[in-house]
Write an enzyme that holds these catalytic residues in place. Structure first.
Site, PDB file in Angstrom:
ATOM      1  N   GLY A  11     -68.915 -87.737  35.552  1.00  0.00           N
ATOM      2  CA  GLY A  11     -69.716 -87.776  36.783  1.00  0.00           C
ATOM      3  C   GLY A  11     -70.141 -89.201  37.102  1.00  0.00           C
ATOM      4  O   GLY A  11     -70.498 -89.957  36.198  1.00  0.00           O
ATOM      5  N   ARG A  72     -62.846 -86.215  35.967  1.00  0.00           N
ATOM      6  CA  ARG A  72     -62.952 -85.533  34.678  1.00  0.00           C
ATOM      7  C   ARG A  72     -61.508 -85.198  34.288  1.00  0.00           C
ATOM      8  O   ARG A  72     -60.742 -84.674  35.091  1.00  0.00           O
ATOM      9  CB  ARG A  72     -63.798 -84.264  34.819  1.00  0.00           C
ATOM     10  CG  ARG A  72     -65.224 -84.557  35.319  1.00  0.00           C
ATOM     11  CD  ARG A  72     -66.135 -83.378  35.079  1.00  0.00           C
ATOM     12  NE  ARG A  72     -67.378 -83.449  35.851  1.00  0.00           N
ATOM     13  CZ  ARG A  72     -68.460 -84.126  35.505  1.00  0.00           C
ATOM     14  NH1 ARG A  72     -68.471 -84.827  34.388  1.00  0.00           N
ATOM     15  NH2 ARG A  72     -69.545 -84.117  36.257  1.00  0.00           N
ATOM     16  N   ASP A 103     -70.638 -88.218  27.909  1.00  0.00           N
ATOM     17  CA  ASP A 103     -70.199 -87.704  26.629  1.00  0.00           C
ATOM     18  C   ASP A 103     -68.684 -87.803  26.344  1.00  0.00           C
ATOM     19  O   ASP A 103     -68.253 -88.403  25.356  1.00  0.00           O
ATOM     20  CB  ASP A 103     -70.613 -86.221  26.618  1.00  0.00           C
ATOM     21  CG  ASP A 103     -70.903 -85.756  25.242  1.00  0.00           C
ATOM     22  OD1 ASP A 103     -71.141 -86.628  24.402  1.00  0.00           O
ATOM     23  OD2 ASP A 103     -70.862 -84.534  25.018  1.00  0.00           O
ATOM     24  N   GLY A 104     -67.870 -87.223  27.237  1.00  0.00           N
ATOM     25  CA  GLY A 104     -66.421 -87.148  27.026  1.00  0.00           C
ATOM     26  C   GLY A 104     -65.771 -88.515  26.959  1.00  0.00           C
ATOM     27  O   GLY A 104     -64.740 -88.696  26.291  1.00  0.00           O
ATOM     28  N   THR A 125     -74.357 -92.108  32.949  1.00  0.00           N
ATOM     29  CA  THR A 125     -74.623 -90.745  33.421  1.00  0.00           C
ATOM     30  C   THR A 125     -76.078 -90.658  33.850  1.00  0.00           C
ATOM     31  O   THR A 125     -76.947 -91.266  33.215  1.00  0.00           O
ATOM     32  CB  THR A 125     -74.365 -89.686  32.333  1.00  0.00           C
ATOM     33  OG1 THR A 125     -74.957 -88.440  32.746  1.00  0.00           O
ATOM     34  CG2 THR A 125     -74.929 -90.047  30.974  1.00  0.00           C
ATOM     35  N   ASP A 127     -77.851 -88.178  33.451  1.00  0.00           N
ATOM     36  CA  ASP A 127     -78.543 -87.166  32.640  1.00  0.00           C
ATOM     37  C   ASP A 127     -79.425 -87.720  31.521  1.00  0.00           C
ATOM     38  O   ASP A 127     -80.289 -87.014  31.012  1.00  0.00           O
ATOM     39  CB  ASP A 127     -77.519 -86.205  32.014  1.00  0.00           C
ATOM     40  CG  ASP A 127     -76.702 -85.469  33.070  1.00  0.00           C
ATOM     41  OD1 ASP A 127     -77.188 -85.329  34.202  1.00  0.00           O
ATOM     42  OD2 ASP A 127     -75.572 -85.039  32.750  1.00  0.00           O
ATOM     43  N   ASP A 129     -78.632 -88.162  28.462  1.00  0.00           N
ATOM     44  CA  ASP A 129     -78.468 -87.218  27.352  1.00  0.00           C
ATOM     45  C   ASP A 129     -77.600 -87.758  26.218  1.00  0.00           C
ATOM     46  O   ASP A 129     -77.035 -87.010  25.445  1.00  0.00           O
ATOM     47  CB  ASP A 129     -77.866 -85.901  27.881  1.00  0.00           C
ATOM     48  CG  ASP A 129     -76.501 -86.106  28.539  1.00  0.00           C
ATOM     49  OD1 ASP A 129     -76.100 -87.268  28.759  1.00  0.00           O
ATOM     50  OD2 ASP A 129     -75.831 -85.108  28.833  1.00  0.00           O
ATOM     51  N   ARG A 171     -77.821 -81.323  33.208  1.00  0.00           N
ATOM     52  CA  ARG A 171     -77.105 -80.434  32.269  1.00  0.00           C
ATOM     53  C   ARG A 171     -78.108 -79.777  31.322  1.00  0.00           C
ATOM     54  O   ARG A 171     -79.076 -79.210  31.773  1.00  0.00           O
ATOM     55  CB  ARG A 171     -76.056 -81.204  31.455  1.00  0.00           C
ATOM     56  CG  ARG A 171     -74.854 -81.577  32.259  1.00  0.00           C
ATOM     57  CD  ARG A 171     -73.763 -82.137  31.358  1.00  0.00           C
ATOM     58  NE  ARG A 171     -72.753 -82.790  32.167  1.00  0.00           N
ATOM     59  CZ  ARG A 171     -71.764 -82.140  32.768  1.00  0.00           C
ATOM     60  NH1 ARG A 171     -71.634 -80.859  32.617  1.00  0.00           N
ATOM     61  NH2 ARG A 171     -70.894 -82.800  33.520  1.00  0.00           N
ATOM     62  N   ASP A 214    -103.507 -77.350  48.228  1.00  0.00           N
ATOM     63  CA  ASP A 214    -102.764 -76.823  49.388  1.00  0.00           C
ATOM     64  C   ASP A 214    -101.268 -76.639  49.123  1.00  0.00           C
ATOM     65  O   ASP A 214    -100.500 -76.331  50.026  1.00  0.00           O
ATOM     66  CB  ASP A 214    -102.995 -77.699  50.632  1.00  0.00           C
ATOM     67  CG  ASP A 214    -102.538 -79.138  50.435  1.00  0.00           C
ATOM     68  OD1 ASP A 214    -101.893 -79.421  49.403  1.00  0.00           O
ATOM     69  OD2 ASP A 214    -102.832 -79.981  51.309  1.00  0.00           O
TER      70      ASP A 214
HETATM   71  O1  F6P Z   1     -73.434 -85.173  34.264  1.00  0.00           O
HETATM   72  C1  F6P Z   1     -73.880 -85.459  35.547  1.00  0.00           C
HETATM   73  C2  F6P Z   1     -74.041 -84.195  36.351  1.00  0.00           C
HETATM   74  O2  F6P Z   1     -74.466 -84.563  37.649  1.00  0.00           O
HETATM   75  C3  F6P Z   1     -74.965 -83.144  35.751  1.00  0.00           C
HETATM   76  O3  F6P Z   1     -76.325 -83.447  35.927  1.00  0.00           O
HETATM   77  C4  F6P Z   1     -74.506 -81.907  36.471  1.00  0.00           C
HETATM   78  O4  F6P Z   1     -74.786 -80.751  35.715  1.00  0.00           O
HETATM   79  C5  F6P Z   1     -73.023 -82.121  36.591  1.00  0.00           C
HETATM   80  O5  F6P Z   1     -72.799 -83.527  36.460  1.00  0.00           O
HETATM   81  C6  F6P Z   1     -72.410 -81.647  37.877  1.00  0.00           C
HETATM   82  O6  F6P Z   1     -71.038 -81.769  37.765  1.00  0.00           O
HETATM   83  P1  F6P Z   1     -70.034 -81.792  39.003  1.00  0.00           P
HETATM   84  O7  F6P Z   1     -70.222 -83.092  39.727  1.00  0.00           O
HETATM   85  O8  F6P Z   1     -68.708 -81.666  38.374  1.00  0.00           O
HETATM   86  O9  F6P Z   1     -70.431 -80.634  39.871  1.00  0.00           O
END
Ligand code: F6P
Length: 321
Positions: A11, A72, A103-104, A125, A127, A129, A171, A214
């Site tokens: 991504g 990907r 990750d990948g 990324t 994320d 993560d 994620r 509110d």
């Molecule tokens: O890893 C980045 C991310 O945006 C995640 O937060 C999300 O779950 C995923 O990629 C969405 O993937 P795609 O762009 O393939 O829909």
């Protein structure tokens, strides 16, 4: 080493272009030739390479997305596909590669290193993560975008005395939700790594309105459940509240990177080239106390990212029970 390649994989994330720029400019400074590999590992196998000059990357620092494009490409897990990739690099005279991605991407970088092409991975990324780094490229910009969107959502929530469930990306990681939730003044932050009590959240929201608030705001990490599902469950405990579900989605991946993303991407891109110049490969670059660090990519596969759960604790301590 005479020529290196750069690719972005998985991504996209704001700041990837800043990292590409830093890699290219540092490499050129040291007399190396630089090639951009388009479309990630898919482009590597297809031999989709473009030469990069310092001028080509000059204005890229402020641009979102990745001008090398990303993809990907799970096929790169297969050994024969990895060998094809390494052959392409050799054929085009590339001795080393910088891989920017999630990750990948690290699996790909390690595979290339084992096939004799030193490769270094940068954490790209939104994320946040990745193990052994306190920060990933794009995380800060994504948080900023989500926070800005939620500020707007709060305006309409307040006008109509509504509760909004806002689903943010990440994620299985709750880092975006925690940081954005705290920055947006959420009544509750719900993440996959920690247990939560929907009845308690409903009571907090009801109490808020009873006390004169509110609007209500729940920031929900996508790894927990969908915003619609959460809304349904919440409504069982708070049937009188007017609840709306909102998914921020891919807007979080776009836009010009923040200062933090630009600076960290630049530091790490520069660092990665210096590792390659030292003849090192199979390494993952990260950030620790504001400085680039490295770990063996193999360690990353064993490790687990540790989020800053103190953000959640701070938010909970400010919430009325
Ligand atoms: O890893 C980045 C991310 O945006 C995640 O937060 C999300 O779950 C995923 O990629 C969405 O993937 P795609 O762009 O393939 O829909």
């Amino acid at each position: 080493m005479k020529r290196i390649g750069i690719l972005t994989s998985g991504g996209d994330a704001p700041g990837m272009n800043a990292a590409i720029r830093a890699v290219a400019k540092t490499a050129i400074h040291h007399g190396l030739e630089v090639y951009g590999i388009r479309y990630g590992f898919a482009g590597l196998v297809a031999g989709d390479f473009i030469p990069l000059t310092a001028e080509d990357v000059d204005h890229k620092i402020s641009e979102g997305g990745t001008f090398l494009y990303s993809a990907r490409f799970p096929e790169f897990a297969q050994e024969e596909v990895q060998k094809k990739g390494a052959e392409q690099l050799r054929k085009h005279g590339m001795d080393a590669v910088v891989v920017i991605g999630g990750d990948g991407s690290y699996h790909g970088a390690l595979a290339l290193t084992r096939l004799g092409i030193n490769s270094v991975g940068l954490p790209g990324t939104i994320d946040n993560d990745i193990p052994y780094t306190e920060y990933t490229i794009g995380y800060d910009s994504a948080c900023r975008t989500a926070m800005d969107a939620i500020d707007k959502i709060r305006d309409t929530a307040s006008s109509h005395h509504r509760v909004f469930i806002v689903n943010v990306m990440g994620r299985e990681c709750g880092d975006i939700a925690m940081r954005v939730g705290l920055a947006s003044g959420a009544d509750a932050i719900v993440i996959p790594e920690r247990p939560y009590d929907i009845e308690k959240i409903a009571n907090t929201l009801k109490q808020g309105f009873a006390d004169g608030k509110d609007h209500g705001l729940v920031v929900l990490a996508e790894g927990v459940m969908s915003a619609d599902e959460f809304k349904e469950q919440l409504a069982k405990y708070a049937p009188d509240l007017d609840i709306r579900a909102n998914v921020l989605g891919h807007m979080q991946r776009g836009g010009s990177p923040t200062v933090e993303d630009r600076v960290n991407a630049t530091k790490m891109g520069n660092y990665a080239v210096n590792l390659l110049l030292d003849g090192k490969g199979g390494l993952a670059v990260g950030m620790e106390n504001g400085k680039p660090n490295t770990h063996d990519i193999l360690d990353l596969f064993e490790g687990k990212h540790q989020g800053d759960f103190s953000l959640l604790d701070v938010n909970e301590e400010m919430t009325k029970d």
